[in-house]
Design a protein around this motif. Structure first.
Motif, PDB file in Angstrom:
ATOM      1  N   GLU A  17       0.578  -1.725   0.091  1.00 45.63           N
ATOM      2  CA  GLU A  17      -0.268   0.295   0.035  1.00 45.63           C
ATOM      3  C   GLU A  17       1.432   1.949   0.198  1.00 45.63           C
ATOM      4  O   GLU A  17       1.754   1.712   1.011  1.00 45.63           O
ATOM      5  N   VAL A  18       0.632   2.141  -1.324  1.00 44.15           N
ATOM      6  CA  VAL A  18       1.393   3.572  -0.802  1.00 44.15           C
ATOM      7  C   VAL A  18       0.288   4.652  -0.173  1.00 44.15           C
ATOM      8  O   VAL A  18      -0.810   5.048  -1.518  1.00 44.15           O
ATOM      9  N   GLU A  19       0.425   5.083   0.646  1.00 45.44           N
ATOM     10  CA  GLU A  19       0.267   6.157   0.977  1.00 45.44           C
ATOM     11  C   GLU A  19       1.253   7.082   0.485  1.00 45.44           C
ATOM     12  O   GLU A  19       2.004   8.181   0.523  1.00 45.44           O
ATOM     13  N   ILE A  20      -0.093   8.518  -0.675  1.00 45.69           N
ATOM     14  CA  ILE A  20       0.405   9.769  -0.537  1.00 45.69           C
ATOM     15  C   ILE A  20      -0.446  10.836  -0.005  1.00 45.69           C
ATOM     16  O   ILE A  20      -1.192  11.092   0.297  1.00 45.69           O
ATOM     17  N   VAL A  21       0.551  12.312   0.370  1.00 42.38           N
ATOM     18  CA  VAL A  21       0.256  13.176   1.203  1.00 42.38           C
ATOM     19  C   VAL A  21       1.092  13.882   1.031  1.00 42.38           C
ATOM     20  O   VAL A  21       1.768  13.831   0.269  1.00 42.38           O
ATOM     21  N   PRO A  22       0.420  15.313   1.139  1.00 41.26           N
ATOM     22  CA  PRO A  22       1.386  16.635   0.473  1.00 41.26           C
ATOM     23  C   PRO A  22       2.901  16.274   1.511  1.00 41.26           C
ATOM     24  O   PRO A  22       2.779  16.727   2.078  1.00 41.26           O
ATOM     25  N   ALA A  23       3.934  16.945   0.716  1.00 37.96           N
ATOM     26  CA  ALA A  23       4.680  17.051   0.615  1.00 37.96           C
ATOM     27  C   ALA A  23       5.321  18.558   1.806  1.00 37.96           C
ATOM     28  O   ALA A  23       4.474  19.415   1.563  1.00 37.96           O
ATOM     29  N   SER A  24       5.595  18.262   3.012  1.00 44.22           N
ATOM     30  CA  SER A  24       5.815  18.856   3.982  1.00 44.22           C
ATOM     31  C   SER A  24       7.087  20.311   3.628  1.00 44.22           C
ATOM     32  O   SER A  24       7.458  20.909   3.008  1.00 44.22           O
TER      33      SER A  24
END
Length: 247
Positions: free
Chosen positions: A240-247
């Protein structure tokens, strides 16, 4: 002045399309340093007395134009089957929720064709993350961590999508189905996560965008309609690949 602002907004849309543009066009965009947020930033100053209201209206209009532009790009023959993304500098101008929702809208259909399920995570009514889950039945063979055939195609397509949205960070988690000793399942799940990470990087995604890479063994079976499936089921062999905004 309004016409000038409108022109700037339209020009800034050029950077929102990362697929289907010629190399010359891409170089022009980079050389002039026009980002998604430029039109919004300049548009806010033309009438200070109505700045807040005007900025909000322009942002809403800008978001609408982005959606329309992406829809038009996806309809072009040369872009059929491609993931059409957003260029660098778009996250600040569009907002986190809109950026991730746009990513979802443009990825979900193509991902589904590859046996990849894309889901949203929300907080306070705003999308804060996306999770791409590969069909375990075609991603990994029992007892193995290498990607072949359809599993390799899955990673290639996912990497294409991730490359089209550069302002995201990626967390990778590997899983195993419950057969054999759990210590072996733990190692196998970790190896699968590392295999996916390496394949994603090989397909052009920058290594600095990779966050956590971990294995959970067989401790987290897939859920269908909110219920865990049999831990022994082969579809639990997955990444599973979680995609979040770059900090």
């Amino acid at each position: 002045m309004k016409q000038i602002i409108s022109g700037i907004l339209s020009l800034s849309l050029l950077t929102t399309i990362s697929c289907g543009l010629s190399d010359n066009t891409k170089r022009l965009i980079l050389s002039t340093s026009i980002g998604c947020g430029v039109g919004l930033a300049l548009g806010a100053v033309y009438d200070e007395s109505q700045r807040k209201k005007d900025t909000k209206n322009k942002k809403n209009d800008f978001q609408r134009q982005v959606k329309e532009s992406l829809a038009m790009e996806k309809k072009k023959p040369q872009n059929k089957g491609k993931i059409v993304g957003l260029g660098a500098g778009c996250l600040a101008g569009l907002g986190t929720g809109f950026y991730l929702n746009t990513m979802y809208d443009n990825m979900a259909e193509e991902m589904k064709k590859q046996g990849i399920t894309l889901t949203k995570s929300e907080r306070g009514g705003e999308t804060v993350a996306l999770t791409a889950s590969m069909d375990g039945g075609i991603a990994f063979e029992d007892g193995k961590a290498d990607l072949k055939g359809k599993g390799k195609e899955n990673i290639d397509k996912l990497a294409e999508a991730l490359a089209a949205y550069p302002e995201t960070k990626i967390n990778i988690t590997g899983h195993a189905n419950r057969t054999g000793a759990e210590d072996l399942n733990q190692k196998l799940s970790t190896d699968r996560a590392v295999t996916a990470k390496d394949a994603i990087i090989e397909n052009g995604v920058e290594g600095k965008r990779i966050g956590t890479v971990q294995g959970l063994g067989s401790t987290s079976p897939r859920k269908v309609d909110g219920k865990e499936i049999d831990p022994k089921d082969g579809s639990n062999r997955r990444v599973e690949v979680e995609i979040v905004p770059a900090s």
